[in-house]
Write a protein that holds these residues in place. Structure first.
Motif, PDB file in Angstrom:
ATOM      1  N   TRP A 137      32.132  -1.647   2.574  1.00 34.81           N
ATOM      2  CA  TRP A 137      32.666  -2.945   2.160  1.00 34.81           C
ATOM      3  C   TRP A 137      34.151  -3.053   2.501  1.00 34.81           C
ATOM      4  O   TRP A 137      34.619  -4.094   2.993  1.00 34.81           O
ATOM      5  N   GLN A 176      22.812   1.996   1.006  1.00 32.92           N
ATOM      6  CA  GLN A 176      22.110   1.381  -0.118  1.00 32.92           C
ATOM      7  C   GLN A 176      22.527   2.000  -1.449  1.00 32.92           C
ATOM      8  O   GLN A 176      22.599   3.228  -1.582  1.00 32.92           O
ATOM      9  N   ASN A 183      21.442   1.183  -5.559  1.00 31.64           N
ATOM     10  CA  ASN A 183      20.660   0.347  -6.467  1.00 31.64           C
ATOM     11  C   ASN A 183      20.980   0.728  -7.917  1.00 31.64           C
ATOM     12  O   ASN A 183      21.836   1.569  -8.185  1.00 31.64           O
ATOM     13  N   ILE A 232      29.415 -10.107  -6.361  1.00 30.67           N
ATOM     14  CA  ILE A 232      28.372 -10.180  -5.327  1.00 30.67           C
ATOM     15  C   ILE A 232      27.400  -9.013  -5.473  1.00 30.67           C
ATOM     16  O   ILE A 232      26.172  -9.193  -5.389  1.00 30.67           O
ATOM     17  N   GLU A 233      27.947  -7.818  -5.702  1.00 28.28           N
ATOM     18  CA  GLU A 233      27.087  -6.644  -5.872  1.00 28.28           C
ATOM     19  C   GLU A 233      26.225  -6.784  -7.131  1.00 28.28           C
ATOM     20  O   GLU A 233      25.039  -6.435  -7.124  1.00 28.28           O
ATOM     21  N   ARG A 250      23.428  -9.141  -6.431  1.00 23.85           N
ATOM     22  CA  ARG A 250      22.421  -8.492  -5.585  1.00 23.85           C
ATOM     23  C   ARG A 250      21.518  -7.595  -6.416  1.00 23.85           C
ATOM     24  O   ARG A 250      20.288  -7.598  -6.259  1.00 23.85           O
ATOM     25  N   ARG A 280      19.156  -9.706  -8.618  1.00 24.08           N
ATOM     26  CA  ARG A 280      18.040 -10.291  -7.852  1.00 24.08           C
ATOM     27  C   ARG A 280      17.027  -9.219  -7.484  1.00 24.08           C
ATOM     28  O   ARG A 280      15.827  -9.479  -7.486  1.00 24.08           O
ATOM     29  N   ALA A 281      17.526  -8.007  -7.178  1.00 26.31           N
ATOM     30  CA  ALA A 281      16.603  -6.937  -6.779  1.00 26.31           C
ATOM     31  C   ALA A 281      15.732  -6.496  -7.956  1.00 26.31           C
ATOM     32  O   ALA A 281      14.619  -5.998  -7.775  1.00 26.31           O
TER      33      ALA A 281
END
Length: 437
Positions: free
Chosen positions: A15, A387, A389, A428-429, A432, A435-436
């Motif tokens: 980033w 990635q 999560n 933003i993270e 994300r 939503r995941a």
């Protein structure tokens, strides 16, 4: 390093590269121009900056006569300050400002871009050699291009954004590269040398790391010194200096010249001679009084010799020095800044310029090599971002959050532009991850 923390750092590094890469290339190339400005200016302005010393030993004209010649040649401009000829071959530089602009802005700048001009005078003949708008001097133009893309103070945040994230990029990159000792099965000191006979991606990675680390100390110095006079982080830095008692000494409030009965103010030449006798052997900048009871301000015009730095306020009638501050009066942090900023500008000579040029080229190479690393590892049709999560974040040891979050908070307070962008990045993270899930 913990595998989970490594993956988090890798994503932050990715980033930081996306945010700072175009700004870093711009800052490096414009900084490269600025570092070369002494040689470029020597070719462009030799007829203005330098004069021929008369063979018959003629002494320079009084400074009053030189200043009068400049102001008479440009009657519609207000006098700002004068840089008297320092060496035998120097011209005298008289800095002017359009009278209406001076009245409107109450200063020498308009939104951060110089709007005045410089008149060059031969000190031996008091003849005007020429005039040049200040922004047309290559050094000034390249400095403003580097700091604000010639858009004034409203765009200085952009370079501050790039420099802030460049610090993060450098720190996370160093953490990702840090090798294990040979005794533990790692490469040890051999990690400093790029490997041969490996994949293209690994070759680019080794070059990316080795060159960045080789010039890491210079890069870090340039970033930190740049942030100390940036718009937002610079304000915080100066406030912290004052709070710690490390700021530049300031004159007491209320100092005024005392008009003497039946006497007139001292002339330019008299003030110059008095200041010259008390000051280090360095080019001076003289600013005349503002009003009947105003004070003369004298300081070093040359910023490349921190040990000769000084500032003084002089009574316009008696010539008495009412306030003086020099290198010895500076606290430790101010001394470090006084050395670091000229280093950032390449003002310590050719060796300083060489280091800055290599650092600028290394910064550009870091961006190019980072792009090549991404290109060789990207999946077809994918972004190839590391990635992270929710499970990755849960696996981080609790002690990691104890230092990572306070560090991010402290940096956000010290570097406001970084803090605003970090909040956006975190949002933003977070979106994300939401939503995941």
């Amino acid at each position: 390093m913990n595998h989970t923390l490594r993956r988090l750092f890798w994503r932050i590094h990715f980033w930081a590269g996306l945010i700072s890469a175009p700004i870093v290339v711009f800052a490096a190339l414009t900084g490269l121009l600025y570092a070369l400005s002494p040689q470029i200016e020597a070719r462009l302005y030799a007829d203005l900056d330098q004069v021929t010393v008369p063979a018959n030993g003629t002494a320079p004209k009084p400074l009053d006569q030189q200043v009068a010649a400049a102001t008479a040649d440009h009657p519609h401009e207000a006098l700002r300050y004068v840089v008297p000829a320092h060496t035998a071959t120097d011209s005298t530089q008289v800095y002017l400002q359009a009278a209406h602009a001076h009245h409107q802005t109450k200063g020498e700048h308009d939104h951060g871009l110089p709007t005045g001009s410089i008149v060059y005078v031969n000190p031996y003949t008091a003849q005007v050699l020429g005039q040049l708008p200040e922004l047309q001097r290559f050094k000034t133009w390249s400095k403003k291009l580097h700091s604000s893309a010639l858009q004034g103070d409203g765009w200085r945040w952009l370079i501050e954004l790039g420099a802030s994230w460049m610090l993060v990029l450098f720190a996370t990159g160093l953490a990702l590269w840090w090798p294990k000792p040979q005794a533990q099965g790692g490469p040890g000191w051999r990690a400093f040398w790029p490997r041969r006979g490996v994949s293209k991606r690994l070759t680019w990675r080794d070059l990316h790391a080795s060159i960045a680390i080789a010039l890491g100390l210079v890069t870090f110095t340039v970033l930190v010194t740049g942030l100390t006079w940036a718009q937002h982080s610079g304000d915080n830095f100066r406030a912290a200096q004052q709070a710690l008692g490390q700021g530049t000494p300031k004159a007491p409030q209320g100092l005024r010249s005392q008009p003497l009965a039946g006497s007139s103010p001292l002339s330019w030449q008299e003030i110059h001679d008095r200041v010259r006798a008390q000051s280090p052997d360095i080019a001076l900048q003289l600013t005349p009084p503002n009003g009947v009871d105003g004070l003369w301000r004298a300081e070093n015009f040359d910023r490349s010799q921190p040990g000769k730095r000084f500032a003084s306020l002089v009574d316009a009638y008696s010539g008495q020095t009412l306030f003086r501050s020099g290198w010895d009066q500076l606290p430790a942090l101010s001394k470090a800044t006084a050395v670091g900023i000229p280093f950032h500008r390449g003002e310590f000579g050719w060796w300083n310029q060489v280091l800055l040029i290599l650092t600028a080229l290394a910064a550009v190479f870091s961006v190019v090599s980072g792009l090549m690393m991404w290109w060789h590892r990207r999946p077809r049709g994918g972004l190839a971002a590391p990635q992270v999560n929710r499970q990755t974040l849960r696996q981080l040891p609790p002690r990691t959050w104890w230092w990572l979050l306070p560090l991010a908070g402290a940096l956000s307070l010290a570097l406001p532009v970084f803090g605003w962008s970090l909040a956006l990045f975190t949002g933003i993270e977070g979106l994300r991850l939401w939503r995941a899930s």
